[in-house]
Design a protein around this motif. Structure first.
Motif, mmCIF file in Angstrom:
data_model
loop_
_atom_site.group_PDB
_atom_site.id
_atom_site.type_symbol
_atom_site.label_atom_id
_atom_site.label_comp_id
_atom_site.label_asym_id
_atom_site.label_seq_id
_atom_site.Cartn_x
_atom_site.Cartn_y
_atom_site.Cartn_z
ATOM 1 N N PRO A 1 -15.489 13.875 -7.414
ATOM 2 C CA PRO A 1 -16.652 14.126 -8.276
ATOM 3 C C PRO A 1 -17.877 14.608 -7.494
ATOM 4 O O PRO A 1 -18.559 15.546 -7.915
ATOM 5 C CB PRO A 1 -16.901 12.768 -8.940
ATOM 6 N N GLY A 2 -18.169 13.972 -6.353
ATOM 7 C CA GLY A 2 -19.305 14.393 -5.541
ATOM 8 C C GLY A 2 -19.124 15.797 -4.998
ATOM 9 O O GLY A 2 -20.086 16.566 -4.907
ATOM 10 N N THR A 3 -17.875 16.142 -4.634
ATOM 11 C CA THR A 3 -17.602 17.475 -4.108
ATOM 12 C C THR A 3 -17.872 18.547 -5.166
ATOM 13 O O THR A 3 -18.532 19.550 -4.889
ATOM 14 C CB THR A 3 -16.138 17.562 -3.636
ATOM 15 N N PHE A 4 -17.377 18.321 -6.375
ATOM 16 C CA PHE A 4 -17.597 19.307 -7.434
ATOM 17 C C PHE A 4 -19.065 19.356 -7.850
ATOM 18 O O PHE A 4 -19.579 20.424 -8.190
ATOM 19 C CB PHE A 4 -16.706 19.006 -8.636
ATOM 20 N N ALA A 5 -19.733 18.207 -7.814
ATOM 21 C CA ALA A 5 -21.160 18.206 -8.129
ATOM 22 C C ALA A 5 -21.923 19.024 -7.103
ATOM 23 O O ALA A 5 -22.870 19.755 -7.434
ATOM 24 C CB ALA A 5 -21.687 16.769 -8.170
ATOM 25 N N SER A 6 -21.521 18.940 -5.833
ATOM 26 C CA SER A 6 -22.167 19.713 -4.775
ATOM 27 C C SER A 6 -21.919 21.206 -4.959
ATOM 28 O O SER A 6 -22.828 22.029 -4.805
ATOM 29 C CB SER A 6 -21.644 19.259 -3.408
ATOM 30 N N PHE A 7 -20.678 21.574 -5.295
ATOM 31 C CA PHE A 7 -20.383 22.986 -5.568
ATOM 32 C C PHE A 7 -21.224 23.500 -6.728
ATOM 33 O O PHE A 7 -21.747 24.620 -6.693
ATOM 34 C CB PHE A 7 -18.894 23.173 -5.893
ATOM 35 N N ASP A 8 -21.359 22.675 -7.755
ATOM 36 C CA ASP A 8 -22.088 23.105 -8.945
ATOM 37 C C ASP A 8 -23.580 23.259 -8.665
ATOM 38 O O ASP A 8 -24.215 24.202 -9.130
ATOM 39 C CB ASP A 8 -21.865 22.078 -10.064
#
Length: 622
Positions: A310-317
């Motif tokens: 979740p944190g990884t995708f939030a960072s990408f977003d």
């Protein structure tokens, strides 16, 4: 045995029907989830005629029956009245460790959709490479089409997650995907992109207009809520009206609540996760990178890396890049490749040299499980060397805040995703070269316990005399891998020899072969185990992995059916070793002579490594 009476006695000694949540079986044992362990009278069950043993293991109560387990299970299901999923509708849910349950949910949701994510991420990396070497222009229509293709899995990630979460939470898939469509509705996206409308009012309550493209937590929580609303509506709506009103109530109740409370909360939680980890790297980048890079193999082995998704995708977003999960995986994977190359260069064992070479290539491309389980962890010191190499590379990445711009397999093919502003690509290359080189050098310098040649069979003079009289049956190995004594298997049923004598193998391949000519006598619906009988009357059980029955056939493919004739070398079943390890199940494979009492003795090989169909595994004395 009277299977009906046995089934009734087992249920009675387990505290009755009301104490049983779910029941199923594998090839040798009945498996139960129970409400209360204290209600189970395990000693009385062990004493029943027809029961070989009983135990609590991996959150289950297991009753070992043997080769008649399917018939006993059928009688138990008849008494309990369980449905297709072998679950009692009125049973209470089993309580478990909250952390384990969270990891189980995250892993169960993301694992099925990784192909789409990885495929799109790799294409993003290739596009970055093509632009960097002037093979494509960002203004060309070809680039734009390929960008659409690569970006779609990430932009519409809520749809992928909704479909996968529906299976995990056991709810309606179409309604779950509809919830993702509500989050991604064009008008909401339009309002979120502008400044004129910050929120809309629903029954006097504000609904924030946020963009949920590429989001993870909102739709997971939304589908989780839907699973309860749907079941509740299904209970109160009359059967004749369910087809109309259950979907209606599910959407009308779940969607507004999700938009008002769950989705914003999930969005903020994702941002806070990203802020926390980004802040950790900003404050103590080298130390954080050193720890993450060094410990990443252990994190992956235990399955805890899913918690970082979740944190990884939030960072990408939010930022368009990731500085933690994927970069740290990259240096850790290349460290595994370096350590494996060190083994390849130093070992004198022919089979280990072949194994290290065959696992070195996948490790370069980010597939490290074969190297970890087949080479470095097996030899111990090379694994320690890989941790040191990963820590060095992670420290470099943390110091220079190395970033990746796409989610893809963290191997050498992901290098284009590190094309970013400044010297990001240069630092990325320095880090992975350092991790690779350090792991390689430490492996060579530390060394490891090697074998000059494969161990030969140890036979006594009495054994040799028996062999000369031709009263033995030799069984080749059905699997390639590391040999383990049966008593060291972390499952008391097998370790205590309740099913029969034999040994176990930790496989490095992905195929189970027929070790003799004969017939297939037993297969299980979960495809993880198979029973075969030789022309000489040897009954052999091959049980791939421990607790793999819980995977319900995922990662397994049967090549034969019951009553099929088989010949030496025929493929019996295949399994996805990489997928099994990701599911965090043991791959130790017991190989058992289930009719051991029919032979004077069962002698296991003394070799530490065997090759399928080539090396002798078991010798039976008639």
């Amino acid at each position: 045995m009277d299977k009906q009476k046995l089934a009734a006695k087992i249920i009675k000694e387990m505290g009755g029907k009301e104490n049983i949540i779910q029941n199923w079986h594998c090839i040798t044992r009945l498996r139960f989830n129970v409400t209360s362990n204290n209600e189970v009278n395990i000693d009385n069950i062990k004493a029943l005629d027809g029961v070989l043993g009983a135990q609590f293991q991996s959150g289950q109560f297991q009753v070992i029956i043997g080769n008649q387990v399917a018939e006993v299970h059928a009688e138990i299901s008849n008494i309990l009245g369980t449905g297709e999923n072998n679950q009692l509708p009125s049973a209470k849910k089993q309580n478990g460790n909250i952390i384990e349950r969270i990891f189980d949910v995250i892993s169960g949701i993301f694992t099925p959709i990784l192909p789409a994510i990885v495929g799109g991420g790799l294409l993003k990396g290739l596009l970055a490479l093509f632009i960097a070497v002037n093979l494509l222009s960002e203004q060309s229509s070809t680039y734009e089409i390929l960008h659409f293709i690569s970006d779609a899995p990430f932009h519409f990630l809520p749809f992928l997650i909704a479909f996968s979460a529906a299976k995990k939470f056991n709810t309606d898939a179409s309604l779950s995907v509809a919830l993702a469509g509500i989050l991604m509705y064009p008008k909401i996206m339009e309002y979120a992109a502008g400044t004129e409308v910050d929120s809309l009012s629903f029954l006097g309550l504000p609904i924030p207009m946020n963009s949920y493209a590429s989001s993870v937590i909102p739709i997971i929580l939304g589908v989780w809520l839907l699973s309860y609303i749907y079941k509740g509506a299904d209970k109160i709506v009359p059967r004749s009206l369910r087809i109309i009103f259950v979907p209606l109530l599910s959407l009308v109740i779940t969607a507004p609540f999700m938009l008002m409370f769950i989705a914003p909360l999930g969005s903020y939680a994702g941002i806070y996760l990203d802020t926390f980890f980004s802040g950790m790297f900003d404050i103590a980048g080298p130390i954080a990178g050193l720890l993450m890079g060094g410990l990443m193999p252990l994190i992956v082995i235990t399955g805890m890396h899913y918690a970082f998704f979740p944190g990884t995708f939030a960072s990408f977003d939010k930022y368009g890049y990731d500085i933690m999960l994927l970069p740290m995986n990259f240096v850790a994977n290349l460290a595994q490749a370096g350590a494996t190359l060190g083994v390849l260069l130093k070992t004198k064992n022919k089979k280990m040299k072949q194994l290290s070479f065959s696992t070195f290539i996948p490790a370069l491309f980010g597939i490290t499980e074969p190297a970890i389980y087949g080479v470095t962890m097996k030899l111990k010191k090379p694994f320690y060397a890989s941790l040191i190499g990963g820590a060095v590379g992670g420290g470099i990445y943390g110091t220079f805040a190395v970033k990746t711009t796409a989610f893809t397999v963290p191997g050498i093919m992901s290098i284009p995703t590190y094309i970013f502003s400044g010297n990001n690509l240069l630092y990325a290359l320095i880090g992975v070269i350092a991790s690779f080189s350090v792991a390689l050098l430490v492996t060579v310098l530390l060394g490891f316990e090697d074998e000059d040649s494969p161990l030969e069979e140890k036979t006594s003079s009495n054994d040799k005399a028996i062999i000369e009289k031709d009263v033995t049956i030799n069984i080749p190995s059905p699997i390639t891998g590391k040999v383990m004594p049966l008593e060291s298997v972390p499952d008391q049923t097998f370790a205590d020899g309740l099913v029969g004598k034999g040994l176990a193998i930790e496989p490095v391949g992905d195929t189970v072969y027929a070790p003799f000519s004969g017939k297939v006598t037993t297969v299980v619906p979960s495809k993880h185990a198979i029973g075969i009988t030789s022309d000489d009357g040897v009954e052999l059980l091959i049980h791939v992995g421990l607790e793999t029955v819980n995977l319900n056939g995922e990662g397994f493919a049967l090549n034969v059916e019951v009553d099929d004739d088989i010949q030496l070398g025929d493929k019996l079943l295949t399994f996805d070793l990489h997928a099994l390890k990701k599911q965090n199940v043991s791959i130790i494979t017991p190989i058992i002579i289930t009719n051991s009492p029919h032979f004077l003795d069962v002698i296991a090989t003394s070799k530490k490594q065997v090759t399928a169909c080539d090396d002798k595994l078991i010798m039976l004395i008639k």
